[in-house]
Design a protein around this motif. Structure first.
Motif, PDB file in Angstrom:
ATOM      1  N   ARG A   1       0.816  -1.209   0.000  1.00 34.77           N
ATOM      2  CA  ARG A   1       0.000   0.000   0.000  1.00 34.77           C
ATOM      3  C   ARG A   1       0.853   1.264   0.000  1.00 34.77           C
ATOM      4  N   ALA A   2       1.936   1.235   0.767  1.00 33.54           N
ATOM      5  CA  ALA A   2       2.810   2.411   0.815  1.00 33.54           C
ATOM      6  C   ALA A   2       3.418   2.665  -0.565  1.00 33.54           C
ATOM      7  N   CYS A   3       3.809   1.600  -1.232  1.00 26.46           N
ATOM      8  CA  CYS A   3       4.349   1.732  -2.587  1.00 26.46           C
ATOM      9  C   CYS A   3       3.343   2.409  -3.498  1.00 26.46           C
ATOM     10  N   ALA A   4       2.113   1.926  -3.444  1.00 25.14           N
ATOM     11  CA  ALA A   4       1.074   2.489  -4.297  1.00 25.14           C
ATOM     12  C   ALA A   4       0.898   3.979  -3.999  1.00 25.14           C
ATOM     13  N   ARG A   5       0.886   4.324  -2.732  1.00 23.98           N
ATOM     14  CA  ARG A   5       0.752   5.735  -2.352  1.00 23.98           C
ATOM     15  C   ARG A   5       1.861   6.589  -2.960  1.00 23.98           C
ATOM     16  N   HIS A   6       3.048   6.011  -3.036  1.00 25.45           N
ATOM     17  CA  HIS A   6       4.190   6.763  -3.559  1.00 25.45           C
ATOM     18  C   HIS A   6       4.352   6.582  -5.070  1.00 25.45           C
ATOM     19  N   GLY A   7       3.349   6.013  -5.701  1.00 25.72           N
ATOM     20  CA  GLY A   7       3.380   5.898  -7.158  1.00 25.72           C
ATOM     21  C   GLY A   7       4.407   4.917  -7.687  1.00 25.72           C
ATOM     22  N   HIS A   8       4.735   3.944  -6.899  1.00 27.94           N
ATOM     23  CA  HIS A   8       5.689   2.941  -7.365  1.00 27.94           C
ATOM     24  C   HIS A   8       5.046   1.560  -7.411  1.00 27.94           C
ATOM     25  N   ASP A   9       5.589   0.716  -8.267  1.00 27.02           N
ATOM     26  CA  ASP A   9       5.156  -0.667  -8.293  1.00 27.02           C
ATOM     27  C   ASP A   9       6.053  -1.481  -7.379  1.00 27.02           C
ATOM     28  N   LEU A  10       5.557  -2.659  -7.019  1.00 26.10           N
ATOM     29  CA  LEU A  10       6.319  -3.510  -6.107  1.00 26.10           C
ATOM     30  C   LEU A  10       6.515  -4.902  -6.693  1.00 26.10           C
ATOM     31  N   LEU A  11       7.765  -5.279  -6.828  1.00 23.73           N
ATOM     32  CA  LEU A  11       8.106  -6.652  -7.191  1.00 23.73           C
ATOM     33  C   LEU A  11       8.304  -7.440  -5.915  1.00 23.73           C
ATOM     34  N   VAL A  12       7.769  -8.633  -5.853  1.00 24.80           N
ATOM     35  CA  VAL A  12       7.916  -9.445  -4.653  1.00 24.80           C
ATOM     36  C   VAL A  12       8.660 -10.733  -4.984  1.00 24.80           C
ATOM     37  N   SER A  13       9.584 -11.086  -4.127  1.00 21.46           N
ATOM     38  CA  SER A  13      10.338 -12.305  -4.349  1.00 21.46           C
ATOM     39  C   SER A  13      10.628 -12.975  -3.016  1.00 21.46           C
ATOM     40  N   PHE A  14      10.450 -14.282  -2.970  1.00 19.25           N
ATOM     41  CA  PHE A  14      10.795 -15.032  -1.766  1.00 19.25           C
ATOM     42  C   PHE A  14      12.169 -15.632  -1.950  1.00 19.25           C
ATOM     43  N   GLN A  15      13.016 -15.440  -0.994  1.00 21.45           N
ATOM     44  CA  GLN A  15      14.383 -15.922  -1.093  1.00 21.45           C
ATOM     45  C   GLN A  15      14.681 -16.851   0.075  1.00 21.45           C
ATOM     46  N   GLN A  16      15.466 -17.850  -0.195  1.00 22.74           N
ATOM     47  CA  GLN A  16      15.995 -18.640   0.913  1.00 22.74           C
ATOM     48  C   GLN A  16      17.193 -17.888   1.483  1.00 22.74           C
ATOM     49  N   LEU A  17      17.316 -17.916   2.771  1.00 24.05           N
ATOM     50  CA  LEU A  17      18.428 -17.222   3.415  1.00 24.05           C
ATOM     51  C   LEU A  17      19.752 -17.784   2.906  1.00 24.05           C
ATOM     52  N   SER A  18      19.734 -19.062   2.604  1.00 21.31           N
ATOM     53  CA  SER A  18      20.966 -19.742   2.200  1.00 21.31           C
ATOM     54  C   SER A  18      21.376 -19.421   0.761  1.00 21.31           C
ATOM     55  N   ASP A  19      20.381 -19.134  -0.082  1.00 21.08           N
ATOM     56  CA  ASP A  19      20.683 -18.902  -1.497  1.00 21.08           C
ATOM     57  C   ASP A  19      21.528 -17.660  -1.712  1.00 21.08           C
ATOM     58  N   ASP A  20      22.041 -17.560  -2.923  1.00 26.47           N
ATOM     59  CA  ASP A  20      22.487 -16.267  -3.398  1.00 26.47           C
ATOM     60  C   ASP A  20      21.245 -15.433  -3.619  1.00 26.47           C
ATOM     61  N   TRP A  21      21.279 -14.228  -3.111  1.00 26.08           N
ATOM     62  CA  TRP A  21      20.078 -13.422  -3.266  1.00 26.08           C
ATOM     63  C   TRP A  21      19.923 -12.917  -4.674  1.00 26.08           C
ATOM     64  N   HIS A  22      18.686 -12.764  -5.042  1.00 29.62           N
ATOM     65  CA  HIS A  22      18.372 -12.094  -6.291  1.00 29.62           C
ATOM     66  C   HIS A  22      18.496 -10.597  -6.071  1.00 29.62           C
ATOM     67  N   ALA A  23      19.683 -10.205  -5.682  1.00 26.60           N
ATOM     68  CA  ALA A  23      19.858  -8.796  -5.367  1.00 26.60           C
ATOM     69  C   ALA A  23      20.184  -8.029  -6.630  1.00 26.60           C
ATOM     70  N   ASP A  24      19.998  -8.666  -7.768  1.00 23.10           N
ATOM     71  CA  ASP A  24      20.343  -8.025  -9.028  1.00 23.10           C
ATOM     72  C   ASP A  24      19.188  -7.248  -9.624  1.00 23.10           C
ATOM     73  N   TYR A  25      18.125  -7.093  -8.852  1.00 22.54           N
ATOM     74  CA  TYR A  25      17.005  -6.308  -9.357  1.00 22.54           C
ATOM     75  C   TYR A  25      17.460  -4.910  -9.751  1.00 22.54           C
TER      76      TYR A  25
END
Lengths: 348, 348
Positions: free
Chosen positions: B101-125
């Motif tokens: 909701r906060a994203c929407a208020r600020h006019g931004h879209d939100l990508l959601v991703s579930f990550q395992q703590l152990s994995d390499d993160w998809h921090a390449d967004y």
DNA sequence: CTGAAAGCGCTTACAG
DNA sequence: CTGAAAGCGCTTACAG
């Protein structure tokens, strides 16, 4: 608690930088990253090394602008206006989890948006190329949004909806076989010797999944020469509060009943509280069966018998169907078979 | 259930189409849609009408490619590997709602991703321009991911983390004042006459938020000349199962205790079940206090006293802070004050 | 197998 | 206040 600012400027690495470093053309870099088979193995190796060394990532916008595909799906979770963020139905949250994972498996990103049923939908994700298609999720008055579905179909928007599957519906739906789920509940309660089964939840065509659950249970009773009784049906939306209130209402009617089939786990949990407050024992005085298979069912008091919807499978199927649709492959609506998980609330 | 395929081809409407229809240049169309003040009112009107008539939407990829901003934030929800989709902590789901909701208020879209703590993160967004910044959410062994945070900082990635705020941490954190929350619980239990307070949850620097809750409660007891007892502390991660097991463990130790402070609501609800099974009454024999303020606390049996984290405020602050960071404005870590909601589980 | 070139649809200095 | 033009970073026919 002020953090020192990191000045560190990001200089964007482009495919041209990779090309220079690997001593090839920019086009070849692009081919390597697209996994084209046309590239010489040694060339590929050099490019891949440069990519690694410079931590290069393909620019999504440039790529999508060129290919006209977003590589992204959008999930519209619509809900009735609730002032409280936390009141999202746990079932949908579990769906959200499985959809997210399914998207990742299929190499797509997922945009999430919460919509009010009453609002104009942000269905423009596809028009603005932000997403290749839409997943629609949420309960709510079906009549209120059937016309919106029709509009989506008219506009040629790619979408899949989670919900009751009915003939003649606009667009594609994936849903639980709610009628079969209701029948599971009904047969189970019959077997345990219950005869007068109350139903908590709307049972009208405005809420097709609840209605199908009601009818499924009714069908099971009819097989035994019985049936659901309208005097034992109380409307309720899918919240604990509504389940609690509906049960109080039911008790006040003073019509005998020996079991409750709640249209959702949340409703069932509200019912458990109301029964307890009224001094009724579960399952000895009243058996209770819920619907959804949410994790809280296991920890209810007593643990709740519930009709389980397979959210993992549902998420996978929603994503798969939507992606097929995007690729112009044939798709169809599908109903998923539910299962019954028997626990103490029905004398398990 | 096969749906007829809609052939309906989408012909993309571009700003050039709008320009032709409105009799202006493409540049002017772009100005109108960007809300530039340089446009004549009458010109603007004509363009806006054409936009409406053709249902034109700006192409996100073209726009982002040009401006180098994605207009999107990414939420990385990391969790320990759980086979079951449905076991996402309800607290995080409530955060997800408020962040969306906060994203929407600020006019931004939100990508959601579930990550395992152990994995390499998809921090390449951010590297792939899919998102302007990252929101990190999730419990888990802090040591296991501190190094990942450092790497993000090094790479100049914009991110905000939800979690315990500590001096010297890499990057910016927004979190609950867990120490204050623990003190609220401790003081409350003291007032009710409890002296031997058990703690369910890890209390080590590997789980900083739990540890701070423990220490806050301890500090409150020390003000009264008492303190937490290590013999009454049992490790538990944030699930009902773990809370149940930890309580059984605690009971088996055979050390007297008159209250339980659980590090989360889920743990507390597991504890309620174990206590009930052991024939102990809540709150008469043992008072119980949870942490998080999840909706299920209200419907626990008995209703659970809990330290409430303000998820609405948290979501807003996370988004706001991240967007400031993206705009190169100064930002800082912030702790949010929790409140106590007293219910029957502590004799309320 | 590889390179040069066009073009996806915008935004924004630059001129006027 | 408006238009012509450059260019964001890719992908993909087209030649060779």
């Amino acid at each position: 608690m002020t953090e020192p600012r990191r000045p560190r400027k990001k200089t964007r690495v482009t495919s041209l930088d990779i090309a220079h470093r690997a001593g090839v053309s920019q086009a070849t870099v692009s081919r390597v990253l697209a996994g084209s088979p046309l590239v010489n193995a040694e060339t590929r190796r050099r490019v891949e090394q440069a990519v690694r060394e410079l931590n290069y990532k393909v620019d999504r916008h440039a790529s999508s602008l060129r290919t006209q595909r977003a590589g992204t799906l959008a999930l519209l979770l619509f809900e009735d206006p609730t002032p409280d963020d936390s009141h999202i139905n746990p079932f949908f949250l579990s769906m959200l989890g499985s959809i997210t994972r399914a998207c990742a498996r299929h190499g797509h990103d997922l945009l999430v948006s919460f919509q009010q049923l009453s609002d104009d939908w942000h269905a423009d994700y596809e028009d603005s190329m932000k997403a290749d298609g839409l997943i629609l999720l949420g309960y709510g008055d079906y009549l209120a949004y059937e016309s919106k579905l029709e509009k989506l179909v008219e506009q040629g928007t790619h979408f899949v909806r989670w919900g009751q599957v009915q003939p003649g519906q606009p667009g594609i739906s994936i849903g639980c076989d709610n009628h079969a789920g209701g029948a599971l509940a009904g047969r189970h309660l019959l077997e345990r010797g219950h005869r007068r089964i109350a139903f908590l939840g709307d049972a009208s065509s405005r809420f097709p999944e609840f209605f199908a659950r009601y009818q499924g249970c009714d069908a099971a009773l009819r097989e035994a020469g019985l049936g659901m009784l309208r005097e034992l049906q109380v409307d309720a939306d899918s919240t604990e509060e509504a389940g609690y209130a509906a049960t109080c209402n039911l008790l006040a009617r003073d019509k005998p009943f020996d079991a409750i089939f709640a249209a959702s786990d949340l409703i069932a949990i509200g019912a458990l509280h109301a029964l307890k407050e009224a001094g009724l024992r579960v399952p000895q005085d009243v058996a209770v069966v819920g619907f959804d298979g949410t994790p809280m069912a296991r920890f209810a008091d007593p643990p709740l018998t519930t009709v389980v919807q397979d959210t993992s499978r549902a998420g996978e199927l929603l994503v798969e169907t939507l992606l097929r649709q995007v690729r112009d492959q044939p798709v169809r609506s599908v109903m998923l078979a539910p299962t019954l998980e028997v626990r103490a609330s029905s004398g398990g």
